[in-house]
Scaffold this active site. Sequence first.
Site, PDB file in Angstrom:
ATOM      1  N   LYS A  13      28.964   8.682  50.458  1.00 34.59           N
ATOM      2  CA  LYS A  13      29.345   7.826  49.324  1.00 34.59           C
ATOM      3  C   LYS A  13      28.610   8.226  48.046  1.00 34.59           C
ATOM      4  O   LYS A  13      29.192   8.286  46.983  1.00 34.59           O
ATOM      5  CB  LYS A  13      28.967   6.349  49.574  1.00 34.59           C
ATOM      6  CG  LYS A  13      29.656   5.677  50.705  1.00 34.59           C
ATOM      7  CD  LYS A  13      29.342   4.182  50.711  1.00 34.59           C
ATOM      8  CE  LYS A  13      27.881   3.830  50.953  1.00 34.59           C
ATOM      9  NZ  LYS A  13      27.363   4.193  52.260  1.00 34.59           N
ATOM     10  N   ARG A  88      27.872  -5.003  50.741  1.00 37.23           N
ATOM     11  CA  ARG A  88      27.703  -4.576  52.131  1.00 37.23           C
ATOM     12  C   ARG A  88      27.959  -5.737  53.083  1.00 37.23           C
ATOM     13  O   ARG A  88      27.908  -5.540  54.293  1.00 37.23           O
ATOM     14  CB  ARG A  88      26.277  -4.072  52.338  1.00 37.23           C
ATOM     15  CG  ARG A  88      26.147  -2.551  52.317  1.00 37.23           C
ATOM     16  CD  ARG A  88      24.683  -2.246  52.489  1.00 37.23           C
ATOM     17  NE  ARG A  88      24.398  -0.952  53.040  1.00 37.23           N
ATOM     18  CZ  ARG A  88      23.989   0.084  52.315  1.00 37.23           C
ATOM     19  NH1 ARG A  88      23.892  -0.016  51.013  1.00 37.23           N
ATOM     20  NH2 ARG A  88      23.669   1.211  52.907  1.00 37.23           N
ATOM     21  N   ARG A 127      19.182  15.303  56.285  1.00 42.24           N
ATOM     22  CA  ARG A 127      19.034  14.998  54.863  1.00 42.24           C
ATOM     23  C   ARG A 127      17.550  14.981  54.457  1.00 42.24           C
ATOM     24  O   ARG A 127      16.712  14.477  55.195  1.00 42.24           O
ATOM     25  CB  ARG A 127      19.652  13.614  54.615  1.00 42.24           C
ATOM     26  CG  ARG A 127      19.811  13.295  53.172  1.00 42.24           C
ATOM     27  CD  ARG A 127      20.936  12.346  52.946  1.00 42.24           C
ATOM     28  NE  ARG A 127      20.655  10.995  53.458  1.00 42.24           N
ATOM     29  CZ  ARG A 127      21.474   9.965  53.228  1.00 42.24           C
ATOM     30  NH1 ARG A 127      22.587  10.136  52.561  1.00 42.24           N
ATOM     31  NH2 ARG A 127      21.166   8.783  53.699  1.00 42.24           N
ATOM     32  N   ARG A 160      13.529  10.604  54.506  1.00 45.65           N
ATOM     33  CA  ARG A 160      13.358   9.163  54.287  1.00 45.65           C
ATOM     34  C   ARG A 160      13.182   8.475  55.635  1.00 45.65           C
ATOM     35  O   ARG A 160      13.821   8.837  56.613  1.00 45.65           O
ATOM     36  CB  ARG A 160      14.638   8.593  53.641  1.00 45.65           C
ATOM     37  CG  ARG A 160      14.656   8.716  52.150  1.00 45.65           C
ATOM     38  CD  ARG A 160      16.020   8.487  51.528  1.00 45.65           C
ATOM     39  NE  ARG A 160      16.860   7.446  52.124  1.00 45.65           N
ATOM     40  CZ  ARG A 160      18.102   7.186  51.713  1.00 45.65           C
ATOM     41  NH1 ARG A 160      18.642   7.863  50.727  1.00 45.65           N
ATOM     42  NH2 ARG A 160      18.820   6.248  52.282  1.00 45.65           N
ATOM     43  N   ARG A 171      21.160   1.583  61.606  1.00 39.71           N
ATOM     44  CA  ARG A 171      21.954   1.402  60.371  1.00 39.71           C
ATOM     45  C   ARG A 171      23.449   1.457  60.664  1.00 39.71           C
ATOM     46  O   ARG A 171      24.231   0.731  60.046  1.00 39.71           O
ATOM     47  CB  ARG A 171      21.577   2.478  59.335  1.00 39.71           C
ATOM     48  CG  ARG A 171      20.182   2.267  58.790  1.00 39.71           C
ATOM     49  CD  ARG A 171      19.763   3.424  57.912  1.00 39.71           C
ATOM     50  NE  ARG A 171      20.415   3.382  56.619  1.00 39.71           N
ATOM     51  CZ  ARG A 171      20.468   4.414  55.782  1.00 39.71           C
ATOM     52  NH1 ARG A 171      19.939   5.565  56.124  1.00 39.71           N
ATOM     53  NH2 ARG A 171      21.042   4.299  54.622  1.00 39.71           N
TER      54      ARG A 171
HETATM   55  P1  AMP Z   1      21.637   3.269  50.946  1.00 43.88           P
HETATM   56  O1  AMP Z   1      20.863   4.301  50.230  1.00 43.88           O
HETATM   57  O2  AMP Z   1      22.797   2.714  50.157  1.00 43.88           O
HETATM   58  O3  AMP Z   1      22.075   3.719  52.324  1.00 43.88           O
HETATM   59  O4  AMP Z   1      20.653   2.014  51.151  1.00 43.88           O
HETATM   60  C1  AMP Z   1      19.435   2.139  51.827  1.00 43.88           C
HETATM   61  C2  AMP Z   1      18.990   0.780  52.350  1.00 43.88           C
HETATM   62  O5  AMP Z   1      18.837  -0.129  51.246  1.00 43.88           O
HETATM   63  C3  AMP Z   1      19.964   0.091  53.286  1.00 43.88           C
HETATM   64  O6  AMP Z   1      19.843   0.532  54.620  1.00 43.88           O
HETATM   65  C4  AMP Z   1      19.551  -1.373  53.115  1.00 43.88           C
HETATM   66  O7  AMP Z   1      18.349  -1.649  53.813  1.00 43.88           O
HETATM   67  C5  AMP Z   1      19.231  -1.444  51.622  1.00 43.88           C
HETATM   68  N1  AMP Z   1      20.435  -1.803  50.853  1.00 43.88           N
HETATM   69  C6  AMP Z   1      21.088  -1.041  49.933  1.00 43.88           C
HETATM   70  N2  AMP Z   1      22.132  -1.703  49.417  1.00 43.88           N
HETATM   71  C7  AMP Z   1      22.152  -2.909  50.030  1.00 43.88           C
HETATM   72  C8  AMP Z   1      23.012  -4.036  49.952  1.00 43.88           C
HETATM   73  N3  AMP Z   1      24.084  -4.049  49.136  1.00 43.88           N
HETATM   74  N4  AMP Z   1      22.713  -5.100  50.728  1.00 43.88           N
HETATM   75  C9  AMP Z   1      21.658  -5.105  51.547  1.00 43.88           C
HETATM   76  N5  AMP Z   1      20.822  -4.075  51.692  1.00 43.88           N
HETATM   77  C10 AMP Z   1      21.058  -2.975  50.948  1.00 43.88           C
END
Ligand code: AMP
Length: 214
Positions: A13, A88, A127, A160, A171
């Site tokens: 994404k 989400r 990654r 990460r 996840r």
């Molecule tokens: P991402 O980089 O978008 O995969 O986000 C990394 C982490 O940030 C996720 O696994 C969640 O713990 C947190 N996170 C990011 N966006 C959201 C969201 N919209 N709602 C809840 N947690 C989020």
Amino acid sequence: MKVIMLGAPGAGKGTRAALLSEKLSIPHISTGDIFRANIKNGTELGKLAQSYMDKGELVPDSLVCDLVVDRIQQPDCENGFILDGFPRTIPQAEALKEALDSIGEKLDHVINVYAPDEHIVNRMSGRRSCSQCGAVFHVEFAPSSKGDICDKCGGSLIQRDDDKPETVKKRLEVYYEQTYPLLEYYEKQGLVKTVDATGGVETALSDLLKAIGA
Ligand code: AMP
């Protein structure tokens, strides 16, 4: 144009949102990046978010919704935005709808970035992110020309915590439980277009432009 990128963590994404953001000259808003910047800067929000992120869980809606609602009302979002990683959960989608309704706006497109689970696990485990500038690489598909040093800023590349295999599994579980239902939610509104994320990035932009009818 107001666009949401949906899809499992690691489906691609972020890369696609960045391409589209550049092409359409509208901001790319990644909630994951906002939390990571807060963690790096040691803010209260960062401290709260980190405990959830490290476990592969979602940060509570109460910490996310106001932040995004506020962000999309900033002047640079006047011509639209690309949301990456938000919403989400259904309550987050409802909060977004309420915010847009209140200013007489609506979403234009929801892009479902699709890749099979095996592909996602492979992509996330390879990654690497720059500890300084946050640039993202992949040991196999998009390596830095300087090995484990960032070729953009010279920072060291790290994996990460939330890209580690046990967290990736968690996840994905969280995605299917809490985020996947959003596909049906937006499909009912006729907004969803799916793009195949198993190919390289070469065709990604043209696929996205096709999806939004541009
Ligand atoms: P991402 O980089 O978008 O995969 O986000 C990394 C982490 O940030 C996720 O696994 C969640 O713990 C947190 N996170 C990011 N966006 C959201 C969201 N919209 N709602 C809840 N947690 C989020």
